[in-house]
Design a protein around this motif. Structure first.
Motif, PDB file in Angstrom:
ATOM      1  N   GLU A 221      -3.843  13.309  87.944  1.00 36.02           N
ATOM      2  CA  GLU A 221      -3.544  12.294  87.007  1.00 36.02           C
ATOM      3  C   GLU A 221      -2.005  11.955  86.782  1.00 36.02           C
ATOM      4  OE1 GLU A 221      -7.282  13.710  84.092  1.00 36.02           O
ATOM      5  OE2 GLU A 221      -5.389  14.396  83.678  1.00 36.02           O
ATOM      6  N   LEU A 222      -1.228  12.702  86.902  1.00 35.59           N
ATOM      7  CA  LEU A 222       0.156  12.369  86.782  1.00 35.59           C
ATOM      8  C   LEU A 222       0.734  11.687  88.050  1.00 35.59           C
ATOM      9  CD1 LEU A 222       2.355  12.726  84.953  1.00 35.59           C
ATOM     10  CD2 LEU A 222       2.945  15.034  85.630  1.00 35.59           C
ATOM     11  N   GLY A 223       0.310  12.263  89.259  1.00 37.77           N
ATOM     12  CA  GLY A 223       0.914  11.698  90.340  1.00 37.77           C
ATOM     13  C   GLY A 223       0.267  12.007  91.634  1.00 37.77           C
ATOM     14  N   GLY A 224      -1.007  11.570  91.383  1.00 39.65           N
ATOM     15  CA  GLY A 224      -2.005  11.466  92.619  1.00 39.65           C
ATOM     16  C   GLY A 224      -1.699  10.126  93.572  1.00 39.65           C
ATOM     17  N   TRP A 225      -2.263  10.352  94.652  1.00 37.87           N
ATOM     18  CA  TRP A 225      -2.046   9.197  95.638  1.00 37.87           C
ATOM     19  C   TRP A 225      -2.341   7.811  95.237  1.00 37.87           C
ATOM     20  CZ3 TRP A 225      -5.911   5.897  97.664  1.00 37.87           C
ATOM     21  CH2 TRP A 225      -7.216   6.181  97.490  1.00 37.87           C
ATOM     22  N   CYS A 229       0.828   5.457  95.486  1.00 39.30           N
ATOM     23  CA  CYS A 229       0.592   4.076  96.164  1.00 39.30           C
ATOM     24  C   CYS A 229       0.545   2.863  95.456  1.00 39.30           C
ATOM     25  CB  CYS A 229      -0.759   4.034  97.058  1.00 39.30           C
ATOM     26  SG  CYS A 229      -0.651   5.431  98.546  1.00 39.30           S
ATOM     27  N   LYS A 230      -0.207   2.528  94.373  1.00 37.94           N
ATOM     28  CA  LYS A 230       0.040   1.520  93.721  1.00 37.94           C
ATOM     29  C   LYS A 230       1.185   1.294  93.043  1.00 37.94           C
ATOM     30  CE  LYS A 230      -5.080   1.386  92.403  1.00 37.94           C
ATOM     31  NZ  LYS A 230      -6.098   1.806  91.438  1.00 37.94           N
ATOM     32  N   ALA A 231       2.019   2.277  92.525  1.00 37.72           N
ATOM     33  CA  ALA A 231       3.204   2.102  92.135  1.00 37.72           C
ATOM     34  C   ALA A 231       4.351   1.821  93.282  1.00 37.72           C
ATOM     35  CB  ALA A 231       3.623   3.341  91.361  1.00 37.72           C
ATOM     36  N   TYR A 313       0.377  -1.848  97.227  1.00 42.94           N
ATOM     37  CA  TYR A 313       1.475  -2.077  96.539  1.00 42.94           C
ATOM     38  C   TYR A 313       1.754  -3.513  96.574  1.00 42.94           C
ATOM     39  CZ  TYR A 313       6.142  -2.420  94.721  1.00 42.94           C
ATOM     40  OH  TYR A 313       7.273  -2.727  93.856  1.00 42.94           O
ATOM     41  N   GLY A 314       1.954  -4.411  95.541  1.00 45.76           N
ATOM     42  CA  GLY A 314       2.169  -5.705  95.681  1.00 45.76           C
ATOM     43  C   GLY A 314       1.434  -6.532  96.735  1.00 45.76           C
ATOM     44  N   ARG A 315       0.142  -6.484  96.046  1.00 40.70           N
ATOM     45  CA  ARG A 315      -0.994  -6.742  97.038  1.00 40.70           C
ATOM     46  C   ARG A 315      -1.203  -8.011  97.444  1.00 40.70           C
ATOM     47  NH1 ARG A 315      -6.275  -3.163  95.830  1.00 40.70           N
ATOM     48  NH2 ARG A 315      -6.734  -3.502  97.622  1.00 40.70           N
ATOM     49  N   SER A 316      -0.375  -9.015  96.579  1.00 42.57           N
ATOM     50  CA  SER A 316      -0.555 -10.508  97.152  1.00 42.57           C
ATOM     51  C   SER A 316       0.135 -10.827  98.237  1.00 42.57           C
ATOM     52  CB  SER A 316      -0.218 -11.404  96.047  1.00 42.57           C
ATOM     53  OG  SER A 316       1.322 -10.969  95.612  1.00 42.57           O
ATOM     54  N   VAL A 317       1.018  -9.772  98.895  1.00 48.04           N
ATOM     55  CA  VAL A 317       1.821  -9.818 100.074  1.00 48.04           C
ATOM     56  C   VAL A 317       1.445  -8.758 101.158  1.00 48.04           C
ATOM     57  CG1 VAL A 317       4.105  -9.887 101.210  1.00 48.04           C
ATOM     58  CG2 VAL A 317       3.534 -11.120  99.181  1.00 48.04           C
ATOM     59  N   GLY A 341      -2.274 -15.194  96.114  1.00 52.41           N
ATOM     60  CA  GLY A 341      -1.266 -15.129  97.006  1.00 52.41           C
ATOM     61  C   GLY A 341       0.077 -15.255  96.246  1.00 52.41           C
ATOM     62  N   SER A 342       0.238 -15.561  95.075  1.00 53.84           N
ATOM     63  CA  SER A 342       1.744 -15.734  94.306  1.00 53.84           C
ATOM     64  C   SER A 342       2.250 -14.478  94.175  1.00 53.84           C
ATOM     65  CB  SER A 342       1.118 -15.865  92.901  1.00 53.84           C
ATOM     66  OG  SER A 342       0.188 -17.284  92.647  1.00 53.84           O
ATOM     67  N   TRP A 343       3.701 -14.740  94.225  1.00 52.57           N
ATOM     68  CA  TRP A 343       4.612 -13.655  94.467  1.00 52.57           C
ATOM     69  C   TRP A 343       4.622 -12.810  93.054  1.00 52.57           C
ATOM     70  CZ3 TRP A 343       8.975 -14.618  98.411  1.00 52.57           C
ATOM     71  CH2 TRP A 343       8.464 -14.797  99.713  1.00 52.57           C
ATOM     72  N   THR A 344       4.226 -11.703  92.895  1.00 51.08           N
ATOM     73  CA  THR A 344       4.517 -10.932  91.764  1.00 51.08           C
ATOM     74  C   THR A 344       5.760 -10.195  91.820  1.00 51.08           C
ATOM     75  OG1 THR A 344       3.494  -8.909  92.580  1.00 51.08           O
ATOM     76  CG2 THR A 344       2.156 -10.771  91.301  1.00 51.08           C
ATOM     77  N   ALA A 345       6.334  -9.415  90.762  1.00 46.66           N
ATOM     78  CA  ALA A 345       7.644  -8.875  90.969  1.00 46.66           C
ATOM     79  C   ALA A 345       7.507  -7.770  92.035  1.00 46.66           C
ATOM     80  CB  ALA A 345       8.009  -8.229  89.380  1.00 46.66           C
ATOM     81  N   ASP A 346       6.480  -7.055  91.780  1.00 48.60           N
ATOM     82  CA  ASP A 346       5.790  -6.173  93.006  1.00 48.60           C
ATOM     83  C   ASP A 346       6.143  -6.385  94.274  1.00 48.60           C
ATOM     84  OD1 ASP A 346       6.052  -4.033  90.966  1.00 48.60           O
ATOM     85  OD2 ASP A 346       3.752  -3.826  91.011  1.00 48.60           O
ATOM     86  N   ALA A 347       5.457  -7.707  94.299  1.00 47.56           N
ATOM     87  CA  ALA A 347       5.314  -8.116  95.910  1.00 47.56           C
ATOM     88  C   ALA A 347       6.902  -8.815  96.169  1.00 47.56           C
ATOM     89  CB  ALA A 347       4.476  -9.554  95.644  1.00 47.56           C
ATOM     90  N   CYS A 348       7.622  -9.236  95.364  1.00 45.23           N
ATOM     91  CA  CYS A 348       9.021  -9.379  95.696  1.00 45.23           C
ATOM     92  C   CYS A 348       9.752  -8.107  96.117  1.00 45.23           C
ATOM     93  CB  CYS A 348       9.781 -10.123  94.654  1.00 45.23           C
ATOM     94  SG  CYS A 348       9.190 -11.686  94.316  1.00 45.23           S
ATOM     95  N   ALA A 349       9.690  -7.001  95.407  1.00 47.17           N
ATOM     96  CA  ALA A 349      10.253  -5.729  95.870  1.00 47.17           C
ATOM     97  C   ALA A 349       9.686  -5.301  97.167  1.00 47.17           C
ATOM     98  CB  ALA A 349       9.861  -4.694  94.600  1.00 47.17           C
ATOM     99  N   LYS A 350       8.534  -5.497  97.210  1.00 46.23           N
ATOM    100  CA  LYS A 350       7.810  -5.052  98.746  1.00 46.23           C
ATOM    101  C   LYS A 350       8.553  -5.912  99.936  1.00 46.23           C
ATOM    102  CE  LYS A 350       3.027  -4.774 100.741  1.00 46.23           C
ATOM    103  NZ  LYS A 350       1.955  -4.905 100.294  1.00 46.23           N
ATOM    104  N   ILE A 351       8.714  -7.162  99.744  1.00 47.00           N
ATOM    105  CA  ILE A 351       9.375  -8.158 100.569  1.00 47.00           C
ATOM    106  C   ILE A 351      10.831  -7.720 100.774  1.00 47.00           C
ATOM    107  CG2 ILE A 351      10.000 -10.386 101.077  1.00 47.00           C
ATOM    108  CD1 ILE A 351       7.439 -11.331  99.618  1.00 47.00           C
ATOM    109  N   ILE A 352      11.456  -7.300  99.757  1.00 44.27           N
ATOM    110  CA  ILE A 352      12.737  -6.973  99.970  1.00 44.27           C
ATOM    111  C   ILE A 352      12.908  -5.845 100.713  1.00 44.27           C
ATOM    112  CG2 ILE A 352      14.941  -6.185  98.702  1.00 44.27           C
ATOM    113  CD1 ILE A 352      13.707  -7.834  96.074  1.00 44.27           C
ATOM    114  N   ARG A 353      12.378  -4.621 100.549  1.00 45.90           N
ATOM    115  CA  ARG A 353      12.444  -3.546 101.298  1.00 45.90           C
ATOM    116  C   ARG A 353      12.054  -3.655 102.664  1.00 45.90           C
ATOM    117  NH1 ARG A 353       8.578   1.303 101.415  1.00 45.90           N
ATOM    118  NH2 ARG A 353       9.636   2.967 102.161  1.00 45.90           N
ATOM    119  N   PHE A 354      10.767  -4.655 102.754  1.00 42.50           N
ATOM    120  CA  PHE A 354      10.434  -4.765 104.265  1.00 42.50           C
ATOM    121  C   PHE A 354      11.276  -5.539 105.312  1.00 42.50           C
ATOM    122  CE2 PHE A 354       7.627  -6.566 107.613  1.00 42.50           C
ATOM    123  CZ  PHE A 354       7.010  -5.501 108.252  1.00 42.50           C
ATOM    124  N   VAL A 355      11.828  -6.508 104.622  1.00 37.68           N
ATOM    125  CA  VAL A 355      12.900  -7.417 105.474  1.00 37.68           C
ATOM    126  C   VAL A 355      14.145  -6.590 105.810  1.00 37.68           C
ATOM    127  CG1 VAL A 355      14.416  -9.346 105.327  1.00 37.68           C
ATOM    128  CG2 VAL A 355      11.971  -9.820 104.415  1.00 37.68           C
TER     129      VAL A 355
END
Length: 520
Positions: A221-225, A229-231, A313-317, A341-355
């Motif tokens: 409940e505190l830190g499972g997968w 993964c969603k965070a 995480y950041g599922r629109s991307v 497909g809109s870019w959420t804050a999480d999606a943007c963070a995901k893109i930054i790390r991946f790029v």
């Protein structure tokens, strides 16, 4: 005179080290459904390739005659081995000795593993189970003092944990309860995996959290997968430890051993000019209907080569590695199944790390664009979406790798403007289904033409008339007519053109370390 006696003693000490925490602790590990650290290393590396360093390091007790009476090995096992014939460094926590706590290890061992990877330019795999921090609560009593995090003059482990991200591929496998520094070392990776049922990750575990609050949590409940993964703290979750080893091996197959090398092109049996008629109808004419992007990716890139990261995480991307005629590339794609497909804050963070990951290891980028803009609404404003959006813009603009964008459907607003790096040449195509502008027409016509609509005898008919007129003007062919868009292509030519891009990109890649470091 022979030194056999000393070699016999060495063999005896090595046997004690391989016994780890002893039969009872090993049994407890197995009863919990988990492998021991040595079994994990054997399952991860090519058969018989592990060369251990510091095997007999630990804590010993000696009898009155000066001979070894007791020996507890360090709960850090580290060394070199092979993954698919390529040298790597592996460092693992032994949970059978004091639950993986740092007060049962020798600090220089994990530090040496980090230095070995960075200075020999070898990929690093961290197998993590335990806290790995400054010790347990009891450490205060056993040492007679409290540990100041970071020590005096800094701590080499903290330095290398971050520094290696800019030099070599770093993989983290969370295969049990991971807390404190162990959690930090798992998150400070390019790719992290945890097992679904047996592992959990947290800054502090349930005993600490439950003592501070009224609500009580289990480990899952505190830190499972699903939480992690969603965070976005963990990239992937698998069913078994064997699956985790396979995921780590596959991730490394796309990357060079260090930033001072280039990823190799692998043999490809998939036709570079392969055509799929299904691409012609992949995008629905009804703009309100989403489509599934993953089957499209699987069909465009080399068969079986798409390797997704951070799916929950950041599922629109969608972010993934793939191959084009054998050459590894980094792929970004919009997923209209989530927020259109809109870019959420999480999606943007995901893109930054991946790029940043792609740039660090010199991987060309393919962007299959479908983004109607940044996410809007109260929650989007509360999440500072525009701040994350301009950070994503900066990451894309600062990237140096060859870039090819294919606009599949939507490209609107500021988010639409950052589908490729600004200020340098990149290749861009658009499908006939592409639609773009400062704002989508839908929902904006009523505001822009309110006076005309309200003055009409039949407001609904007037609205339909205006919409039909504007839809004609919005045709991508009109934009290409003015050379505001370079090429509108038959979707069935997409694979051939992307393979052509990969050929150009391969010659433009250059090895070396970026001037800026990579942040987790």
């Amino acid at each position: 005179m022979s030194w056999q006696a000393e070699l016999d003693e060495l063999a005896a000490r090595e046997a004690m080290a391989r016994a780890m925490g002893g039969p009872e602790k090993v049994k407890r590990q197995h009863d919990g459904g988990r492998l021991t650290v040595r079994e994990r290393i054997d399952g991860l590396l090519d058969d018989g390739s592990f060369h251990e360093v510091g095997a007999i390091a630990g804590k010993a007790a000696y009898g009155p005659d000066g001979r070894l009476a007791e020996f507890t090995p360090s709960n850090c096992v580290m060394g070199r081995g092979l993954v698919e014939g390529r040298p790597v460094v592996v460092v693992g926590d032994d949970f059978t000795v004091r639950g993986g706590s740092a007060d049962a290890t020798i600090r220089d061992k994990p530090i040496m593993a980090e230095r070995m990877a960075g200075e020999l330019r070898l990929p690093l795999i961290r197998v993590i189970e335990g806290s790995g921090g400054g010790g347990s609560v009891k450490t205060i009593e056993t040492t007679g003092r409290a540990n100041l995090p970071g020590g005096v003059g800094g701590t080499w482990l903290y330095h290398h944990t971050g520094d290696n991200l800019s030099r070599v591929p770093v993989v983290g496998l969370g295969l049990g309860s991971v807390a404190g520094l162990g959690a930090a070392r798992l998150a400070a990776t390019h790719y992290s995996v945890m097992t679904k049922e047996m592992s959990a990750m947290f800054v502090a575990g349930p005993p600490v959290v439950n003592a501070l609050g009224s609500q009580k949590y289990t480990k899952q409940e505190l830190g499972g997968w699903e939480i992690q993964c969603k965070a976005g703290a963990i990239d992937h979750a698998v069913d078994t430890e064997a699956d985790a080893f396979a995921a780590a091996r596959r991730f490394l197959s796309y990357l060079p051993s260090s930033v001072f090398e280039l990823a190799e092109r692998q043999p490809c049996t998939d036709d570079p000019a392969r055509v799929e008629d299904s691409w012609l109808s992949a995008i629905p004419r009804d703009i309100r209907k989403p489509y599934r992007a993953r089957p499209l990716l699987d069909s465009i890139f080399d068969a079986g080569s798409v390797f997704e990261m951070g799916r929950l995480y950041g599922r629109s991307v969608i972010t993934a590695f793939a191959r084009l005629n054998g050459l590894p590339v980094a792929v970004i794609a919009g997923d209209p199944m989530f927020y259109a497909g809109s870019w959420t804050a999480d999606a943007c963070a995901k893109i930054i790390r991946f790029v940043d990951l792609a740039d660090t290891f010199h991987m060309p980028v393919v962007h299959l664009m479908d983004c109607p803009g940044f996410m809007i609404g109260l929650e989007a404003e509360q999440r500072a979406t525009i701040r994350w959006g301009v950070r994503a813009m900066a990451a894309i603009n600062q990237s140096s790798m060859p870039w090819c964008t294919v606009i599949l459907r939507n490209a609107f607003g500021v988010a639409g403007a950052i589908h490729q790096p600004a200020g340098r040449y990149s290749i861009r195509y658009a499908w006939p289904s592409a639609r773009w502008g400062s704002l989508p027409l839908e929902g904006g016509i009523e505001a822009a033409y309110r006076a005309d609509i309200e003055a009409a005898a039949d407001p609904a008919a007037k609205l339909a008339e205006i919409e039909a007129r504007l839809q004609l003007l919005r045709s991508p062919l009109r934009t290409a007519e003015a050379f505001w868009a370079e090429e509108i292509i038959d979707p069935r030519q997409t694979r051939r053109l992307l393979v052509e891009f990969a050929g150009y990109a391969e010659k433009l890649r250059g090895a070396g370390q970026l001037g800026r470091g990579l942040r987790p």
